[in-house]
Write a protein that holds these residues in place. Structure first.
Motif, PDB file in Angstrom:
ATOM      1  N   ALA A 251       0.830  -1.200   0.000  1.00 57.29           N
ATOM      2  CA  ALA A 251       0.000   0.000   0.000  1.00 57.29           C
ATOM      3  C   ALA A 251       0.872   1.261   0.000  1.00 57.29           C
ATOM      4  O   ALA A 251       0.547   2.247  -0.675  1.00 57.29           O
ATOM      5  CB  ALA A 251      -0.925  -0.008   1.216  1.00 57.29           C
ATOM      6  N   TRP A 252       1.987   1.230   0.742  1.00 49.79           N
ATOM      7  CA  TRP A 252       2.884   2.381   0.762  1.00 49.79           C
ATOM      8  C   TRP A 252       3.519   2.608  -0.609  1.00 49.79           C
ATOM      9  O   TRP A 252       3.590   3.740  -1.082  1.00 49.79           O
ATOM     10  CB  TRP A 252       3.956   2.189   1.824  1.00 49.79           C
ATOM     11  N   GLU A 253       3.943   1.553  -1.251  1.00 56.97           N
ATOM     12  CA  GLU A 253       4.535   1.687  -2.580  1.00 56.97           C
ATOM     13  C   GLU A 253       3.510   2.220  -3.585  1.00 56.97           C
ATOM     14  O   GLU A 253       3.842   3.039  -4.443  1.00 56.97           O
ATOM     15  CB  GLU A 253       5.086   0.337  -3.045  1.00 56.97           C
TER      16      GLU A 253
ATOM     17  N   ARG B 159       3.060   5.935  -2.826  1.00 61.94           N
ATOM     18  CA  ARG B 159       4.228   6.692  -3.274  1.00 61.94           C
ATOM     19  C   ARG B 159       4.263   6.813  -4.792  1.00 61.94           C
ATOM     20  O   ARG B 159       4.629   7.860  -5.333  1.00 61.94           O
ATOM     21  CB  ARG B 159       5.504   6.019  -2.759  1.00 61.94           C
ATOM     22  N   ARG B 160       3.860   5.746  -5.495  1.00 62.01           N
ATOM     23  CA  ARG B 160       3.796   5.810  -6.958  1.00 62.01           C
ATOM     24  C   ARG B 160       2.749   6.821  -7.416  1.00 62.01           C
ATOM     25  O   ARG B 160       2.993   7.597  -8.339  1.00 62.01           O
ATOM     26  CB  ARG B 160       3.454   4.413  -7.507  1.00 62.01           C
ATOM     27  N   ALA B 161       1.593   6.820  -6.757  1.00 64.56           N
ATOM     28  CA  ALA B 161       0.551   7.785  -7.111  1.00 64.56           C
ATOM     29  C   ALA B 161       1.026   9.210  -6.865  1.00 64.56           C
ATOM     30  O   ALA B 161       0.770  10.117  -7.668  1.00 64.56           O
ATOM     31  CB  ALA B 161      -0.716   7.501  -6.315  1.00 64.56           C
TER      32      ALA B 161
ATOM     33  N   LEU C  31      13.091  12.956  -1.257  1.00 66.29           N
ATOM     34  CA  LEU C  31      12.921  12.832   0.190  1.00 66.29           C
ATOM     35  C   LEU C  31      11.969  11.693   0.535  1.00 66.29           C
ATOM     36  O   LEU C  31      12.267  10.847   1.392  1.00 66.29           O
ATOM     37  CB  LEU C  31      12.388  14.152   0.751  1.00 66.29           C
ATOM     38  N   VAL C  32      10.822  11.649  -0.135  1.00 65.84           N
ATOM     39  CA  VAL C  32       9.825  10.615   0.143  1.00 65.84           C
ATOM     40  C   VAL C  32      10.372   9.228  -0.188  1.00 65.84           C
ATOM     41  O   VAL C  32      10.047   8.246   0.488  1.00 65.84           O
ATOM     42  CB  VAL C  32       8.522  10.906  -0.627  1.00 65.84           C
ATOM     43  N   ALA C  33      11.218   9.153  -1.197  1.00 67.76           N
ATOM     44  CA  ALA C  33      11.792   7.862  -1.588  1.00 67.76           C
ATOM     45  C   ALA C  33      12.661   7.253  -0.489  1.00 67.76           C
ATOM     46  O   ALA C  33      12.902   6.040  -0.489  1.00 67.76           O
ATOM     47  CB  ALA C  33      12.608   8.017  -2.869  1.00 67.76           C
ATOM     48  N   THR C  34      13.098   8.065   0.454  1.00 70.28           N
ATOM     49  CA  THR C  34      13.944   7.557   1.543  1.00 70.28           C
ATOM     50  C   THR C  34      13.131   7.132   2.765  1.00 70.28           C
ATOM     51  O   THR C  34      13.701   6.679   3.752  1.00 70.28           O
ATOM     52  CB  THR C  34      14.951   8.631   1.991  1.00 70.28           C
ATOM     53  N   ARG C  35      11.804   7.263   2.709  1.00 74.48           N
ATOM     54  CA  ARG C  35      10.959   6.978   3.863  1.00 74.48           C
ATOM     55  C   ARG C  35      10.139   5.710   3.634  1.00 74.48           C
ATOM     56  O   ARG C  35       9.927   5.282   2.506  1.00 74.48           O
ATOM     57  CB  ARG C  35      10.028   8.166   4.142  1.00 74.48           C
ATOM     58  N   ASP C  36       9.646   5.145   4.749  1.00 75.46           N
ATOM     59  CA  ASP C  36       8.861   3.906   4.625  1.00 75.46           C
ATOM     60  C   ASP C  36       7.390   4.097   4.970  1.00 75.46           C
ATOM     61  O   ASP C  36       6.623   3.134   5.003  1.00 75.46           O
ATOM     62  CB  ASP C  36       9.456   2.786   5.469  1.00 75.46           C
ATOM     63  N   GLY C  37       6.977   5.339   5.245  1.00 71.59           N
ATOM     64  CA  GLY C  37       5.579   5.647   5.508  1.00 71.59           C
ATOM     65  C   GLY C  37       5.189   5.632   6.968  1.00 71.59           C
ATOM     66  O   GLY C  37       4.121   6.130   7.334  1.00 71.59           O
ATOM     67  N   THR C  38       6.038   5.078   7.826  1.00 67.64           N
ATOM     68  CA  THR C  38       5.702   5.000   9.252  1.00 67.64           C
ATOM     69  C   THR C  38       6.059   6.272  10.011  1.00 67.64           C
ATOM     70  O   THR C  38       5.692   6.420  11.181  1.00 67.64           O
ATOM     71  CB  THR C  38       6.431   3.819   9.916  1.00 67.64           C
TER      72      THR C  38
END
Length: 215
Positions: free
Chosen positions: A3-5, A8-10, A114-121
């Motif tokens: 769901a996070w991926e 992030r893609r959207a 920046l967002v690419a370095t995060r895992d959503g938590t």
């Protein structure tokens, strides 16, 4: 894909669509944009959908106050209807400088990296209180998608968002409509059975003259 991926893609696709649409302005920054905003102010407001991710991540939250994207919109309805949103849009437009399209590209590249370095938590501090990044990002997908469509309309170009971004935005619309008891009206209108009631909005109730979405 998690769901996070997916989210992030959207977000990436919506941001790139915004960047590509901004590149089509071609000097029309003072042309009518949306309500009281000209194209520059509309672009500035839309750029805040990226900048707030960066700003809020720099302010980690101690705890989570808002659990979902739909809850975020319900919590910020009064803010979204206030005059501060319009003024912040104008200020953000002015801050884009002499070459707004280049500024938008730079902002997009920086925030996506920046967002690419995060895992959503990650817990961040929003206008509504503490949220996880994974729960906040869908609000930014929504804002980017809706306001890039506004920008496309203002420029007279097709307002068809990427499928990933559109699916996320429509999912949030459905969640808000169901939660607020407005799903019937939306379903009837979407299937050609009746028009939406005057001023219908899943975001703030009756639409404001400016037609803005969220903060």
């Amino acid at each position: 894909m998690t769901a996070w991926e997916e989210s992030r893609r959207a977000f990436t696709d919506a941001a790139r669509w915004f960047t590509a649409t901004t590149a089509l302005v071609d000097g029309r920054w003072e042309s009518p944009g949306l309500g009281e905003w000209d194209v520059r102010a509309l672009t500035g407001h839309t750029s805040r959908s990226l900048l707030t991710v960066e700003e809020y991540l720099a302010r980690p939250a101690a705890h989570v106050d808002v659990a979902t994207a739909a809850d975020y919109y319900r919590a910020t309805r009064s803010i979204a209807a206030g005059p501060g949103v319009a003024q912040r849009g104008r200020e953000a437009g002015a801050a884009l400088g002499d070459d707004p399209a280049a500024a938008v590209t730079a902002i997009t590249d920086r925030v996506l990296a920046l967002v690419a370095t995060r895992d959503g938590t990650e817990p961040l501090t929003t206008l509504a209180g503490g949220m996880r990044l994974a729960d906040y990002l869908p609000t930014r997908v929504f804002e980017l998608t809706v306001h890039t469509a506004d920008l496309a309309v203002a420029l007279g170009v097709p307002a068809e968002p990427p499928g990933t971004a559109a699916a996320h935005a429509l999912r949030l619309v459905a969640e808000l409509a169901v939660g607020d008891g407005r799903a019937g009206a939306l379903l009837l209108a979407a299937t050609g059975r009746s028009a939406l009631p005057a001023g219908f909005s899943v975001l703030r109730g009756p639409a404001t003259p400016e037609g803005r979405s969220g903060p």
